[in-house]
Structures are given as structure tokens and as C-alpha cells.
Scaffold this motif. Structure first.
Motif, PDB file in Angstrom:
ATOM      1  N   ASN A   1      17.255  48.395  -2.854  1.00 41.91           N
ATOM      2  CA  ASN A   1      16.576  48.761  -1.610  1.00 41.91           C
ATOM      3  C   ASN A   1      17.332  49.823  -0.833  1.00 41.91           C
ATOM      4  N   GLY A   2      17.833  50.808  -1.550  1.00 44.48           N
ATOM      5  CA  GLY A   2      18.553  51.885  -0.890  1.00 44.48           C
ATOM      6  C   GLY A   2      19.937  52.060  -1.478  1.00 44.48           C
ATOM      7  N   ASP A   3      20.802  52.736  -0.726  1.00 42.83           N
ATOM      8  CA  ASP A   3      22.135  53.063  -1.216  1.00 42.83           C
ATOM      9  C   ASP A   3      23.212  52.531  -0.278  1.00 42.83           C
ATOM     10  N   ILE A   4      24.409  52.399  -0.834  1.00 44.32           N
ATOM     11  CA  ILE A   4      25.608  52.118  -0.039  1.00 44.32           C
ATOM     12  C   ILE A   4      26.508  53.336  -0.172  1.00 44.32           C
ATOM     13  N   SER A   5      26.804  53.987   0.939  1.00 46.79           N
ATOM     14  CA  SER A   5      27.625  55.194   0.937  1.00 46.79           C
ATOM     15  C   SER A   5      28.994  54.872   1.520  1.00 46.79           C
ATOM     16  N   LEU A   6      30.023  55.453   0.907  1.00 48.41           N
ATOM     17  CA  LEU A   6      31.397  55.116   1.302  1.00 48.41           C
ATOM     18  C   LEU A   6      32.283  56.357   1.235  1.00 48.41           C
TER      19      LEU A   6
ATOM     20  N   ILE B   1      37.938  54.654   6.765  1.00 49.79           N
ATOM     21  CA  ILE B   1      36.824  54.315   5.884  1.00 49.79           C
ATOM     22  C   ILE B   1      35.530  54.516   6.661  1.00 49.79           C
ATOM     23  N   LYS B   2      34.579  55.215   6.046  1.00 53.82           N
ATOM     24  CA  LYS B   2      33.240  55.351   6.606  1.00 53.82           C
ATOM     25  C   LYS B   2      32.264  54.692   5.644  1.00 53.82           C
ATOM     26  N   ILE B   3      31.399  53.849   6.190  1.00 53.57           N
ATOM     27  CA  ILE B   3      30.496  53.089   5.317  1.00 53.57           C
ATOM     28  C   ILE B   3      29.120  52.981   5.963  1.00 53.57           C
ATOM     29  N   LYS B   4      28.096  53.097   5.134  1.00 58.35           N
ATOM     30  CA  LYS B   4      26.719  52.904   5.583  1.00 58.35           C
ATOM     31  C   LYS B   4      25.913  52.330   4.437  1.00 58.35           C
ATOM     32  N   ALA B   5      25.072  51.344   4.753  1.00 58.97           N
ATOM     33  CA  ALA B   5      24.198  50.728   3.756  1.00 58.97           C
ATOM     34  C   ALA B   5      22.777  50.720   4.276  1.00 58.97           C
ATOM     35  N   ASP B   6      21.839  51.008   3.389  1.00 62.09           N
ATOM     36  CA  ASP B   6      20.431  51.041   3.777  1.00 62.09           C
ATOM     37  C   ASP B   6      19.839  49.652   3.972  1.00 62.09           C
ATOM     38  N   SER B   7      20.422  48.645   3.331  1.00 64.54           N
ATOM     39  CA  SER B   7      19.899  47.283   3.461  1.00 64.54           C
ATOM     40  C   SER B   7      20.992  46.294   3.106  1.00 64.54           C
ATOM     41  N   GLY B   8      20.709  45.020   3.345  1.00 65.60           N
ATOM     42  CA  GLY B   8      21.656  43.974   3.002  1.00 65.60           C
ATOM     43  C   GLY B   8      22.762  43.817   4.037  1.00 65.60           C
TER      44      GLY B   8
ATOM     45  N   ASN C   1      21.945  50.018   7.991  1.00 64.19           N
ATOM     46  CA  ASN C   1      21.259  51.104   8.692  1.00 64.19           C
ATOM     47  C   ASN C   1      22.064  51.746   9.819  1.00 64.19           C
ATOM     48  N   LYS C   2      23.365  51.701   9.713  1.00 59.62           N
ATOM     49  CA  LYS C   2      24.200  52.410  10.676  1.00 59.62           C
ATOM     50  C   LYS C   2      25.540  52.716  10.019  1.00 59.62           C
ATOM     51  N   GLU C   3      26.042  53.930  10.249  1.00 56.34           N
ATOM     52  CA  GLU C   3      27.349  54.281   9.687  1.00 56.34           C
ATOM     53  C   GLU C   3      28.457  53.754  10.592  1.00 56.34           C
ATOM     54  N   TYR C   4      29.441  53.141   9.983  1.00 58.97           N
ATOM     55  CA  TYR C   4      30.587  52.602  10.706  1.00 58.97           C
ATOM     56  C   TYR C   4      31.853  53.297  10.218  1.00 58.97           C
ATOM     57  N   THR C   5      32.743  53.548  11.162  1.00 56.60           N
ATOM     58  CA  THR C   5      34.038  54.138  10.846  1.00 56.60           C
ATOM     59  C   THR C   5      35.129  53.114  11.140  1.00 56.60           C
ATOM     60  N   VAL C   6      35.982  52.888  10.163  1.00 60.72           N
ATOM     61  CA  VAL C   6      37.071  51.916  10.299  1.00 60.72           C
ATOM     62  C   VAL C   6      38.392  52.663  10.187  1.00 60.72           C
ATOM     63  N   LYS C   7      39.225  52.541  11.191  1.00 59.83           N
ATOM     64  CA  LYS C   7      40.563  53.124  11.168  1.00 59.83           C
ATOM     65  C   LYS C   7      41.561  52.068  10.695  1.00 59.83           C
ATOM     66  N   TYR C   8      42.397  52.457   9.759  1.00 61.89           N
ATOM     67  CA  TYR C   8      43.392  51.517   9.226  1.00 61.89           C
ATOM     68  C   TYR C   8      44.578  52.320   8.705  1.00 61.89           C
ATOM     69  N   LYS C   9      45.556  51.623   8.126  1.00 61.67           N
ATOM     70  CA  LYS C   9      46.730  52.309   7.583  1.00 61.67           C
ATOM     71  C   LYS C   9      47.106  51.677   6.258  1.00 61.67           C
TER      72      LYS C   9
END
Length: 733
Positions: A671-676, A683-690, A724-732
Motif C-alpha cells: 500500500n505504498g512505499d517506505i522511504s528512508l 534519519i529521515k523516514i516516511k511511510a505511505d501506510s502502516g 503519511n508524514k516525513e519525520y526527522t530523527v537526530k541522533y549520534k
């Protein structure tokens, strides 16, 4: 009973299908509402028929070379039906592949009607089709009455008429959902299916007298096209995946001889597609030829999975792996494009997994699974290979996990049961699988690998297969069978470790002969036991140290088993080690000029030794499906994306850079894609569903706007990722 059965059929498709052993999923119900008509057939029959067409195209030096195993055929007489409740009158058009008759509300219609006038109210359409040379199929299109996957089909309707003329009760008939693919117009007949083609041209041609060597620049597949051909005599074509093969008329694997008798120059396309990079064309003195091109033959599959990183060599490995998959994804997933061009279950199993991280073409997986299984009764293992039968079972569990397609599980479950019955009846007195007459124990191409006795690898695969069929029995609501298979799996697993685990060696031994462990330890069962999660923590560490990272244990030389070896190491957290091995192994083929990945690669070989196999100078496949495994490894273990529940309703993302500075990619889902995107600090992540779970190691607590962060271990964190939203995670890192 007939009235009762009809009421069930009209009131609820799910109840009717449960009566006949099939439980339809919501996916089928969605298909029932389709507004597009499509050709339908008995499920699995088109796949069997098409596989026969494809696998019998193989030639070896111009000689017909059919598969080694039994080939089944489609059912030649099939009945299709469906009931409708129309709110207004409707005209429908009918098209068939084969001879047919039509019944409307139980009454036989005269002749071969092409159109039917349906009155408002309840209408039942029955169509019986006969065809020997193609698959019986129908296409109906009206305003609301259309053929689709909700129609029911049977190959035996168990109908008769008694002395009074009364028709029999057909409630004992097993009906199943009709098969479909994407033949969505009346002129797009299933029997006319062909792969797509497009022109492709040589990058270089060297002419020496009556011979010319044409280089198409990379491994390819298609039809040779001869331009400006005229004269009288013979033209000879010698194909080669390498220049050396094309220049060896006596030893190249594939050839074509063309008799020419043309007074006027014309273009001619050869009838059979072949695999090659180079072709050598020789002509008799009386034959003239202007140039040579080709029609590249392929299955159109949308590119969905992507990968790129800070490492240029790794990016090329991914791209060549992707191209290798493109070449070996044809009507079905095949092994290699030059030599066999057959469906081998072991090769296909890996292709399915790569496909889930590339094109996510569910239809190709289903076609290949159905064609490999064929028809009952079962008389031998799939491809005659014991381990390939078990890979077939495993592929179904993976298919469900990645797609969530319960409809297909219910369709194939009866075939699983009959095949498992065949396997369990062939166990020896100790309850283990052991090669019997006609059984091929393959495992891998490896020098001196023993196949004698009770081989541990086969028992391990059987255990996993029993767990798989137990899962499918649950999905099919077959509670009695589920309990039986779960019990068999549990008993076999206990017996397996009692029989094959060697505490001194801290490893699973290769086999037992006459009830005693052999001294030999190989990698196969040990690495599968890791990613099957059959080992406890101590056993895993023992296997990693004493087997996987032990150079004294026979090394694996085929990409086929390197796939599983590197997966086991990834599962053990050895991502940096695997990255180096991936670059050395697949990078080694690139350094030798590979444009697609090979059936086997041994770095110690020199020059043309790399092309030899099976006792033939050019017997090795230089484009083999199992060579493309970096697609799967990079998607699942570096981008770190995998489904936690069927169909990616819940999924895990656990990225590992493996020494890279950054990487980014896309993983397809139903049902769509997971982009990373992942670097050492973000880390930037977005998923179309789930709903996703992001796990990562960080020296600091990760920061992410809009999502909570939970610590689950030392420097180890978990974040929940909505869709359905891109999230940005800052880490080290």
C-alpha cells in the motif's frame, strides 16, 4: 440441499467458500466490486500452460532441450458461473477461448451466443468451456455484469440428469475463485500473451572478412534482428555471454543457423529470443548483410525499490543486481537467461525475496508458485529436488508476510497439504527425510559435499515447512490440520537438536549415517538455524565463531548460498563484516567486467576459467537470479525495513550503515512505499501506510519532533512512526 446451497451462495461468498474449503479474504470482496472486466480461467491453469510454453523454448546448440521433470497440463473443460441481482435489464457481451455453451438460470441456450439479454432480478450465468491447445477462459462485459476474480470455477461439476430429466444436485462440487491476471480487454486474449520488446543497438562491431563480432555492451536478452539481408546461402550466429564464447563456434552454448534465399534486401527477426552480450555472425559468400540489432525482451515491472549511498562501488553492485533481476524476471522468475531458462524453486525463492525490495510484483510471485507446484497427484519433489520442495513451502509464508494476501493462501493451501503428505510419507524409520530413488539432494554446488544419510539441512527445511503449513492451516480455518502440523514441527525440532547438535563442536553437524553423527560440519544448516531463530544465544555465538567466521569450514562459492550466509551474519549483527564481504565478492565480479551477476564466482580462478561449469568451457550462467541478492540484503538489513505483521500493517525499520557515511532508499509495500535516509547523525523516514517502529543505536537520546522516544537498552532506542508524514530523527552513531 440445492436451494440451501443457492441461498448460501447468494447471501455470502465467504460462507459458500468455507463450505467448499476456501475462505475468501476482504481482498476478494474488494475485487467483487471492480468496474473492469477481465479474462478469467481455472486458477493455476494459465500459469501451468504458460510455463510449458516458456520452459520448452530452451535449446542447446540448436537442439530442443526440455525440462527434467514432469510437466502438467491445464484442465481442458472448465465451468464458470456467478449469480447476480440486477436492478434493471442489461445486455452483456461474451468472449471465450475455446468451444462453449451457455446456461441462463439453468436453461441451455442454443448455439454460441455472443450477446445475452438479461432481465432485471436474479440471474445465474453458467458457461462451460473446452480447449486443448490453450486454457479455457471467458470474458464478459456489461454495465454491471463483468468477469472478475469473484466468479467461481470448477473442472468437474458432478452434474447428471436422471430418467425424468431432473438435473442433479451439484452441491458436492468444489468451486474456487477464478484466476485472473491483467488481460482486461476482449482482444487481449490470454493465449496471445507475449513479453514486451524494444529496439536495442550494438555499441561496437568488428568485421573480419565474412565474420563480424557485435558487442551490445552488456548482458542482454532478446531477438536478433538482421538488417538488409539478401542473397543465397547460410548465415550462422554464435551467441556469447563473453567475447570468448561468441568467438568459439564449436563450444558456445547457443547458436542459430539461418538459410537465406532472398533476391531483395529485407529485415528479418529471428523467432527465438536468446541471452548474450556478444554475437558472432558468419555469412556464406553469397549472403549479404548490412547490420545487426536486437529487440530487447522484458516483463514491464515498475521500479519501486531504490538504493544509493556514499559508496560508489556499492551503488554499482546494487544497480547490477537490479539489472540481473530485470533480466531473470520474465513470464516467471527463472534461474539464468542463457542456459536453463527454467523455473527452479530454489532460485525462485530468492527471486521472490529480492522482488519484495525491488518491484514488489505480487503477480509474478503467484504465477511462479502456482506453476512450480503444478497438479496433483504428487509423484516427485519439485524440480525432483528435496530441498526445492521445502523452499516452495517457505516461499508461501514469506509471500503472506510481505503481501497479506490471504486469498492466495486459501487457494494454494490444498496443494500444500497434498505435497506435505507426499513428504511425510517418505520419512524413514527415524522420522527423518533421506534421499530415496529419484530424489535429488542438491543443497549447493560444492566440491565433495556429501548427500548421504540423513542430511541435517533437509530436516531443518522440513521443520520450517511444517511451521509454514500450520500457519496456512490457521488462515484456512483448518483447526485439526493446524494442530497436527504444529505437533509434527515441534517433535521434529526437538529430535533435530538431539540428533544433530554437537556440544563439543558448538555446531550442527552435516549429517547422520546409520544413526550416528558424522564429523563433518558445513555452513548450511547452521546459518539457516540462525535466521529461522532456532538457536539460543549461546548456540548462536558458538555457530558464529566455530562455523560462519571459521575459515577451516568449507567456504561457499556460489552467490546462491552466499545469500543465506550473509543474511545469517546480518541477523547476528555483523553488518560491517558483511559489507566488506559483499564488496569483495560482488565487487570481484564487477572487476572482471560483469554486467550482470553470475551463477558461481571463485576468486581463485583465472581468465576463461570463470566461464566454465558442468564440464563445459562456457557452461556457467553469467546472469543468474541468485546473483542479485544484494538487493535483498541492502533493503532488509541495511535500510533495515521488514514487515512485522502480514502486509506491512506493522513494520520495523532498523538501519545499519555498515561503515557508510550515508544511504538512502525506498522499500515498496502493498500500500505504498517506505522511504528512508540515514547518515551518522540524522534519519529521515516516511511511510505511505502502516505503523512503523524505528529502532536505532545512539550515543545520545534521539530527538524527533512529534514522536516519542523510548529507551529499550544501553544506547538503544525505539520510536513509533505514524504514516503519511516525513519525520526527522537526530541522533549520534
Amino acid at each position: 440441499m440445492q436451494i440451501f446451497y443457492k441461498r448460501l451462495l447468494l447471501s455470502c461468498f465467504a460462507c459458500m467458500c468455507l463450505l467448499n474449503g476456501f475462505l475468501f479474504s476482504s481482498k476478494v470482496q474488494a475485487q467483487n466490486k471492480t468496474t473492469q472486466a477481465t479474462w478469467i480461467w481455472y486458477p493455476g491453469d494459465f500459469e501451468v500452460w504458460l510455463s510449458n510454453q516458456m520452459q520448452n523454448r530452451r535449446t542447446e546448440r540448436g537442439t530442443f532441450f526440455p525440462p527434467f521433470w514432469r510437466m502438467d497440463s491445464h484442465y481442458v473443460l472448465v465451468e464458470f458461473h456467478k449469480e447476480f441481482n440486477l436492478t434493471q435489464p442489461e445486455e452483456i457481451e461474451l468472449f471465450t477461448e475455446g468451444q462453449y455453451n451457455v446456461k441462463l438460470n439453468g436453461k441451455m441456450l442454443s448455439g454460441y451466443p455472443k450477446k445475452l439479454q438479461l432481465a432485471a432480478g436474479r440471474q445465474k450465468i453458467n458457461i462451460k468451456v473446452y480447449a486443448q491447445d490453450k486454457v479455457p477462459a471467458i470474458y464478459i462485459n456489461g454495465k454491471t455484469v463483468k468477469t472478475d476474480a469473484s466468479w467461481l470455477a470448477t473442472f468437474e461439476d458432478k452434474e447428471w440428469i436422471d430418467e425424468t430429466g431432473k438435473a442433479s444436485d451439484a452441491s458436492g462440487t468444489t468451486y474456487v475463485n477464478a484466476g485472473t491476471w491483467n488481460f482486461n480487454s476482449p482482444n487481449q486474449k490470454p493465449s496471445n500473451f507475449k513479453l514486451s520488446t524494444k529496439p536495442k543497438y550494438a555499441i561496437k562491431t568488428d568485421v573480419k572478412g565474412a565474420s563480424r563480432l557485435i558487442d551490445f555492451g552488456q548482458e542482454t536478452f532478446g531477438f536478433i534482428k538482421l538488417h538488409g539481408l539478401k542473397g543465397n546461402g547460410q548465415l550462422r550466429i554464435y551467441y556469447g555471454e563473453s567475447k570468448e564464447e561468441a568467438l568459439s563456434p564449436q563450444k558456445c552454448e547457443t547458436i542459430d543457423f539461418v538459410d537465406v534465399n532472398l533476391a531483395k534486401a529485407q529485415d528479418s527477426t529471428l523467432q527465438l529470443s536468446k541471452a548474450f552480450r556478444y554475437v558472432q555472425v558468419e555469412t556464406d559468400a553469397g549472403v549479404k548483410l548490412d547490420s545487426v540489432s536486437m529487440l530487447y525482451e522484458y516483463l514491464p515491472v515498475k521500479d519501486r525499490g531504490t538504493f544509493t549511498s556514499s559508496d560508489a562501488e556499492l551503488n554499482k553492485i546494487w544497480q547490477v543486481s537490479k539489472y540481473t533481476m530485470e533480466l531473470t524476471t520474465r513470464e516467471f522468475f527463472i534461474d539464468g537467461i542463457k542456459r536453463d531458462r527454467w523455473m527452479w524453486s530454489g532460485d525462485a525463492y530468492q527471486s521472490y525475496l529480492m522482488n519484495y525490495y525491488l518491484g514488489f510484483d505480487e503477480a509474478s510471485v503467484r504465477r511462479t508458485i502456482l506453476a512450480l507446484r503444478g497438479k496433483d497427484p504428487v509423484t516427485s519433489h519439485i524440480n525432483t529436488i528435496m530441498d526445492y520442495t521445502f523452499y516452495w513451502f517457505l516461499s508461501i509464508q514469506d509471500y503472506y508476510q510481505y503481501t497479506g494476501d490471504k486469498q492466495f493462501i486459501n487457494l494454494v493451501y490444498p496443494k500444500m497439504k497434498s505435497l506435505m503428505d507426499f513428504c511425510l510419507q517418505r520419512r524413514n524409520q527415524n522420522g527423518f527425510m533421506q534421499g530415496l530413488s529419484g530424489d535429488w539432494i542438491f543443497i549447493d554446488w560444492a566440491d565433495g559435499l556429501s548427500k548421504q544419510g540423513e542430511v541435517s539441512f533437509e530436516q531443518l527445511l522440513l521443520c520450517r515447512s511444517l511451521e509454514t503449513i500450520a500457519l496456512c492451516a490457521d488462515l484456512a480455518a483448518d483447526d485439526k490440520a493446524s494442530a497436527y502440523y504444529k505437533n509434527e514441527a515441534a517433535q521434529l525440532k526437538t529430535k533435530f537438536f538431539n540428533s544433530y547438535w554437537n556440544a563439543d563442536k558448538q555446531a550442527i553437524v552435516h549429517s547422520r549415517i546409520e544413526g550416528k553423527q558424522t564429523e563433518n560440519v558445513t555452513r548450511y544448516a547452521n546459518m539457516f538455524a540462525i535466521f529461522f531463530d532456532y538457536l539460543n544465544t549461546q548456540q548462536k555465538e558458538g555457530v558464529k565463531k566455530n562455523v560462519l567466521l571459521n575459515d577451516k569450514v568449507q567456504k561457499i562459492m556460489t552467490p546462491y548460498m552466499r545469500f543465506y550466509e550473509l543474511e545469517a551474519l546480518c541477523a547476528m549483527g555483523e553488518h560491517d563484516y558483511v559489507m566488506k564481504e559483499m564488496k569483495n565478492y560482488w565487487g570481484g565480479m564487477l572487476k572482471l567486467g560483469a554486467t550482470s551477476f553470475w551463477e558461481e564466482y571463485n576468486p581463485s580462478k583465472k581468465d576463461t576459467e570463470h566461464y566454465a561449469m558442468y564440464g563445459r568451457d562456457f557452461g556457467k550462467s553469467l546472469c543468474h537470479s541468485w546473483g542479485a541478492s544484494p538487493v535483498y540484503l541492502l533493503g532488509k538489513y541495511y535500510l533495515g525495513v521488514k514487515p512485522l505483521t502480514a502486509g506491512y500493517q506493522q513494520y520495523l525499520v532498523e538501519p545499519h550503515l555498515g561503515g557508510l557515511q550515508w544511504m538512502q532508499g525506498t522499500v515498496p509495500t502493498p500500500n505504498g512505499d517506505i522511504s528512508l535516509y540515514c547518515s551518522t547523525s540524522a534519519i529521515k523516514i516516511k511511510a505511505d501506510s502502516g505503523t512503523g517502529t524505528l529502532r536505532l543505536k545512539s550515543k545520545i537520546k534521539p530527538q524527533a519532533k512529534g514522536i516519542s522516544v523510548k529507551q529499550i537498552g544501553p544506547n538503544y532506542y525505539e520510536l513509533s512512526i505514524p504514516s503519511n508524514k516525513e519525520y526527522t530523527v537526530k541522533y549520534k552513531l
